[in-house]
Design an enzyme around this catalytic site. Structure first.
Site, PDB file in Angstrom:
ATOM      1  N   CYS A  93      29.003  16.566 -31.544  1.00  0.00           N
ATOM      2  CA  CYS A  93      28.655  15.422 -32.401  1.00  0.00           C
ATOM      3  C   CYS A  93      29.864  14.924 -33.157  1.00  0.00           C
ATOM      4  O   CYS A  93      30.584  15.701 -33.788  1.00  0.00           O
ATOM      5  CB  CYS A  93      27.558  15.823 -33.385  1.00  0.00           C
TER       6      CYS A  93
ATOM      7  N   GLU B  87      26.032   3.837 -41.009  1.00  0.00           N
ATOM      8  CA  GLU B  87      25.533   2.958 -39.963  1.00  0.00           C
ATOM      9  C   GLU B  87      24.029   3.074 -39.799  1.00  0.00           C
ATOM     10  O   GLU B  87      23.440   4.105 -40.102  1.00  0.00           O
ATOM     11  CB  GLU B  87      26.235   3.282 -38.653  1.00  0.00           C
TER      12      GLU B  87
ATOM     13  N   CYS C  11      16.990   3.455 -37.000  1.00  0.00           N
ATOM     14  CA  CYS C  11      17.639   4.772 -37.087  1.00  0.00           C
ATOM     15  C   CYS C  11      18.469   4.782 -38.373  1.00  0.00           C
ATOM     16  O   CYS C  11      19.419   4.018 -38.524  1.00  0.00           O
ATOM     17  CB  CYS C  11      18.520   4.952 -35.850  1.00  0.00           C
TER      18      CYS C  11
ATOM     19  N   CYS D  79      28.857  14.505 -42.071  1.00  0.00           N
ATOM     20  CA  CYS D  79      27.960  15.667 -41.991  1.00  0.00           C
ATOM     21  C   CYS D  79      28.815  16.919 -42.045  1.00  0.00           C
ATOM     22  O   CYS D  79      29.908  16.955 -41.482  1.00  0.00           O
ATOM     23  CB  CYS D  79      27.158  15.635 -40.685  1.00  0.00           C
TER      24      CYS D  79
ATOM     25  N   GLY E 219      24.384  12.314 -40.659  1.00  0.00           N
ATOM     26  CA  GLY E 219      24.036  13.315 -41.662  1.00  0.00           C
ATOM     27  C   GLY E 219      22.872  14.208 -41.300  1.00  0.00           C
ATOM     28  O   GLY E 219      22.113  13.940 -40.364  1.00  0.00           O
TER      29      GLY E 219
ATOM     30  N   SER F  86      14.790  14.170 -38.291  1.00  0.00           N
ATOM     31  CA  SER F  86      15.430  15.061 -37.319  1.00  0.00           C
ATOM     32  C   SER F  86      16.345  16.042 -38.047  1.00  0.00           C
ATOM     33  O   SER F  86      17.176  15.643 -38.864  1.00  0.00           O
ATOM     34  CB  SER F  86      16.249  14.242 -36.329  1.00  0.00           C
TER      35      SER F  86
ATOM     36  N   CYS G  34      28.470  20.288 -35.485  1.00  0.00           N
ATOM     37  CA  CYS G  34      27.970  20.553 -34.137  1.00  0.00           C
ATOM     38  C   CYS G  34      29.059  20.105 -33.155  1.00  0.00           C
ATOM     39  O   CYS G  34      29.655  19.040 -33.333  1.00  0.00           O
ATOM     40  CB  CYS G  34      26.666  19.801 -33.890  1.00  0.00           C
TER      41      CYS G  34
ATOM     42  N   SER H 248      16.706  19.479 -33.436  1.00  0.00           N
ATOM     43  CA  SER H 248      17.800  19.425 -32.468  1.00  0.00           C
ATOM     44  C   SER H 248      18.004  20.814 -31.893  1.00  0.00           C
ATOM     45  O   SER H 248      18.721  21.629 -32.453  1.00  0.00           O
ATOM     46  CB  SER H 248      19.082  18.958 -33.169  1.00  0.00           C
TER      47      SER H 248
ATOM     48  N   CYS I 228      32.244  -1.701 -28.131  1.00  0.00           N
ATOM     49  CA  CYS I 228      32.718  -0.590 -28.953  1.00  0.00           C
ATOM     50  C   CYS I 228      33.608   0.318 -28.129  1.00  0.00           C
ATOM     51  O   CYS I 228      34.617   0.796 -28.596  1.00  0.00           O
ATOM     52  CB  CYS I 228      31.552   0.229 -29.479  1.00  0.00           C
TER      53      CYS I 228
HETATM   54  N1  SAH Z   1      21.645  15.857 -38.295  1.00  0.00           N
HETATM   55  C1  SAH Z   1      20.395  15.671 -37.715  1.00  0.00           C
HETATM   56  C2  SAH Z   1      20.036  14.210 -37.477  1.00  0.00           C
HETATM   57  C3  SAH Z   1      21.120  13.302 -36.960  1.00  0.00           C
HETATM   58  S1  SAH Z   1      21.714  13.595 -35.370  1.00  0.00           S
HETATM   59  C4  SAH Z   1      20.272  16.469 -36.450  1.00  0.00           C
HETATM   60  O1  SAH Z   1      21.258  17.022 -35.998  1.00  0.00           O
HETATM   61  O2  SAH Z   1      19.153  16.576 -35.936  1.00  0.00           O
HETATM   62  C5  SAH Z   1      20.413  12.962 -34.320  1.00  0.00           C
HETATM   63  C6  SAH Z   1      20.440  13.551 -32.919  1.00  0.00           C
HETATM   64  O3  SAH Z   1      21.578  13.102 -32.137  1.00  0.00           O
HETATM   65  C7  SAH Z   1      20.513  15.060 -32.927  1.00  0.00           C
HETATM   66  O4  SAH Z   1      19.593  15.618 -32.031  1.00  0.00           O
HETATM   67  C8  SAH Z   1      21.929  15.300 -32.477  1.00  0.00           C
HETATM   68  O5  SAH Z   1      22.071  16.589 -31.984  1.00  0.00           O
HETATM   69  C9  SAH Z   1      22.141  14.202 -31.468  1.00  0.00           C
HETATM   70  N2  SAH Z   1      23.544  13.941 -31.135  1.00  0.00           N
HETATM   71  C10 SAH Z   1      24.642  14.132 -31.899  1.00  0.00           C
HETATM   72  N3  SAH Z   1      25.771  13.784 -31.218  1.00  0.00           N
HETATM   73  C11 SAH Z   1      25.381  13.358 -30.018  1.00  0.00           C
HETATM   74  C12 SAH Z   1      26.088  12.855 -28.871  1.00  0.00           C
HETATM   75  N4  SAH Z   1      27.402  12.746 -28.872  1.00  0.00           N
HETATM   76  N5  SAH Z   1      25.360  12.505 -27.802  1.00  0.00           N
HETATM   77  C13 SAH Z   1      24.009  12.585 -27.807  1.00  0.00           C
HETATM   78  N6  SAH Z   1      23.286  13.050 -28.859  1.00  0.00           N
HETATM   79  C14 SAH Z   1      23.971  13.441 -29.948  1.00  0.00           C
HETATM   80 FE1  SF4 Z   2      25.396  16.918 -38.367  1.00  0.00          FE
HETATM   81 FE2  SF4 Z   2      23.310  16.427 -36.764  1.00  0.00          FE
HETATM   82 FE3  SF4 Z   2      25.830  15.839 -36.015  1.00  0.00          FE
HETATM   83 FE4  SF4 Z   2      25.061  18.366 -36.171  1.00  0.00          FE
HETATM   84  S1  SF4 Z   2      24.240  16.801 -34.758  1.00  0.00           S
HETATM   85  S2  SF4 Z   2      27.006  17.523 -36.948  1.00  0.00           S
HETATM   86  S3  SF4 Z   2      23.703  18.307 -37.935  1.00  0.00           S
HETATM   87  S4  SF4 Z   2      24.702  14.911 -37.684  1.00  0.00           S
END
Ligand code: SAH
Ligand code: SF4
Length: 411
Positions: free
Chosen positions: A159, A132, A145, A152, A211, A243, A156, A265, A385
């Site tokens: 996420c 996406e 974006c 990934c 990712g 990021s 986390c 992050s 969505c």
């Molecule tokens: N993998 C990389 C980049 C993609 S995620 C990273 O983790 O930095 C981009 C940002 O969105 C990151 O800061 C991530 O922690 C945040 N993110 C992931 N899931 C989220 C959610 N459910 N709500 C808000 N931010 C989120």
């Molecule tokens: Fe991957 Fe970033 Fe999501 Fe963590 S926040 S699972 S590194 S995409």
């Protein structure tokens, strides 16, 4: 600690970190006629060699192709009027200028757009891979974006991308291709508007889609160098932000080899909690991540590192956390991006209350840091969505991505 969060020692045994090389593209089969999008100049010269272009001519031909592909956004060889008919035909037989295919496009009343993109090529036995990409217009600025992987590996806990089973690295063409698709859909190529009056729609790039870009560092670098190339897409490196969740050994290279802006992050100020939220922290704890930030090539007060901090109710959003955050970042040229948590089905967290986000933000702001909290954009698409959330994982992932991207851009 909040009851929703499992104690850190619980996860030490259960979360397995996938090494970088496991996300490689071993089984990927490129289409019969591969796309030239995403090739470096050297690779483009080699491609020209395969259709019989003499070595002495290649540099000039590469220049022509580069111009057609990245400045004018050509989607077929036909339109390349400065290239001979014979060469155009020869190229067309062997190659394409394909970008990822748009499967779904959603446009919000406020102009935010989301594309679900199907990637060319295949991995035998698997459904076509999709990623996406989200476009967020905001006055003079338009931020795209971009995703770096399908899924990934990093899990986390807040996420949704991390829960996706399928993971593979995107190749440079699939990353640059996202920018090309956006330009196509937004009518954002140089020739499509009056000379000299072209007002760019895509002005900024954030590698904040699906990712972990630094688990795919070479392809991301090659792609971003093309995106930043002044003779083509030409988006300045100051307007490209990568990021990372904190892949410490790769952070320096992002600065020295790409020269883009860095976002980290962070999400927690103590290792115990960050181990839980960002399991990669067990490998590269907060102190190491911050050291890498201190040494990030080019970081300065005018090129600040963004620290992303997702606001999780009762988990990381206390006033003490805010004060600790300010102390932790002392001496680093930083800005802090507070992201309202976007829940997804099965997620164990809630978004912090708005007044708590404001209090948190105030402390950070009073300490001298810019601390933007983005008002969610594209609510109408998100609502659509949201209705589908419980039935399809894919759409809820998209919703999350959009909100996250919207929360994130302030350059
Ligand atoms: N993998 C990389 C980049 C993609 S995620 C990273 O983790 O930095 C981009 C940002 O969105 C990151 O800061 C991530 O922690 C945040 N993110 C992931 N899931 C989220 C959610 N459910 N709500 C808000 N931010 C989120
Ligand atoms: Fe991957 Fe970033 Fe999501 Fe963590 S926040 S699972 S590194 S995409």
């Amino acid at each position: 600690m909040d009851a929703r969060v499992k104690p850190a020692h619980d996860t030490v045994e259960t979360v397995t970190l996938v090494p970088i090389e496991k996300t490689a593209l071993e089984r990927y089969v490129a289409p019969d006629r591969p796309s030239l999008v995403g090739l470096s100049r050297a690779a483009l010269a080699d491609a020209l060699g395969t259709v019989g272009v003499a070595e002495r001519e290649r540099k000039m031909r590469v220049q022509q192709l580069w111009n057609w592909i990245y400045l004018r956004g050509a989607t077929s060889f036909d339109v390349m009027s400065s290239v001979s008919k014979e060469l155009r035909a020869a190229l067309d037989e062997r190659f394409t200028l394909a970008r990822p295919e748009v499967v779904v496009e959603q446009v919000s009343v406020d102009g935010t757009r989301k594309w679900l993109l199907r990637l060319p090529g295949e991995v035998p036995g698997e459904r076509p891979h999709e990623v996406e990409c989200v476009y967020i217009p905001d006055g003079e600025r338009g931020t795209l974006c971009v995703s770096s992987q399908v899924g990934c590996t990093l899990n986390c806990s807040f996420c949704h991308t991390g829960t996706q089973r399928l993971v593979r690295n995107l190749i440079p063409g699939e990353i640059v291709g996202q920018v090309m698709v956006a330009r196509d859909r937004l009518n954002d190529w140089v020739e499509t508007t009056h000379k000299g009056e072209h007002k760019r729609q895509v002005t900024n790039i954030v590698m904040m889609g699906m990712g972990e870009p630094l688990y795919n560092p070479d392809n991301v670098r090659d792609a971003l160098l093309i995106v930043a190339d002044g003779e083509g897409i030409g988006i300045s490196k100051r307007r490209i932000t990568l990021s990372t969740s904190g892949v410490v050994p790769e952070i320096e290279r992002a600065g020295s080899e790409i020269g883009c802006m860095l976002a980290v992050s962070l999400h927690a100020v103590r290792d115990e909690l960050r181990n839980e939220l960002v399991p990669l922290n067990r490998k590269y704890p907060i102190a190491q991540v911050l050291d890498a930030c201190r040494n990030y090539p080019g970081a300065s007060n005018s090129k600040r590192i963004t620290f992303e901090y997702v606001m999780l109710k009762g988990v990381n959003d206390s006033i003490e956390d805010a004060k600790a955050l300010v102390r932790l970042l002392k001496g680093i040229p930083a800005k802090i991006n507070l992201i309202p948590f976007n829940p997804w089905p099965g997620s164990k967290y809630e978004c912090s209350d708005w007044d708590q986000i404001e209090k948190f933000s105030e402390i950070v702001f009073n300490a001298g840091y810019a601390s933007p909290v983005r008002t969610p954009r594209g609510r109408d698409i998100l609502a659509a969505c949201g209705q589908l959330k419980s039935t399809t994982e894919k759409l809820s992932a998209r919703e999350r991505l959009a909100l996250r991207a919207m929360a994130m851009t302030d350059e």
